[in-house]
Scaffold this active site. Structure first.
Site, PDB file in Angstrom:
ATOM      1  N   ASP A  44       0.818  -1.216   0.000  1.00 65.53           N
ATOM      2  CA  ASP A  44       0.000   0.000   0.000  1.00 65.53           C
ATOM      3  C   ASP A  44       0.852   1.265   0.000  1.00 65.53           C
ATOM      4  O   ASP A  44       0.554   2.226  -0.704  1.00 65.53           O
ATOM      5  CB  ASP A  44      -0.931   0.017   1.217  1.00 65.53           C
ATOM      6  CG  ASP A  44      -2.009  -1.042   1.150  1.00 65.53           C
ATOM      7  OD1 ASP A  44      -2.216  -1.617   0.064  1.00 65.53           O
ATOM      8  OD2 ASP A  44      -2.657  -1.287   2.182  1.00 65.53           O
ATOM      9  N   GLY A  45       1.914   1.269   0.778  1.00 63.41           N
ATOM     10  CA  GLY A  45       2.788   2.445   0.833  1.00 63.41           C
ATOM     11  C   GLY A  45       3.436   2.732  -0.509  1.00 63.41           C
ATOM     12  O   GLY A  45       3.514   3.881  -0.947  1.00 63.41           O
TER      13      GLY A  45
END
Length: 93
Positions: A44-45
């Site tokens: 996600d990052g």
């Protein structure tokens, strides 16, 4: 949506880098400006970093999870990738 030209963005994690070899055997990696879609492989990052990096291109993004949680990402699929992208409802623009 025409998905003939894909730009792949791979995270630097070991899991994402192992996928890179498999994906690039099956698909050509176009430069972001000439692609129809940007496929992000990581967590996600990394997806958020890539969205920020390429937001000015106004391209759709498709994320595949090779991170820890993957709340924003789809399951990783290397075969029939174009069909999965076309059918996906998780394309971010």
């Amino acid at each position: 949506m025409d998905i003939k030209k894909i730009h792949f963005a791979f995270d630097k994690t070991r899991k994402a880098q192992l996928c890179k070899k498999d994906i690039l055997k099956l698909h050509k990696n176009f430069i972001p400006k000439k692609s129809n879609v940007i496929v992000v492989i990581g967590g996600d990052g990394f997806m958020l970093q890539t969205l920020k990096k390429y937001e000015n291109l106004k391209k759709p993004f498709y994320g595949m999870n090779k991170g820890n949680f993957g709340f924003l990402m789809n399951n990783y699929k290397k075969n029939n990738l174009i069909n999965f992208i076309k059918k996906s409802k998780k394309i971010t623009i």
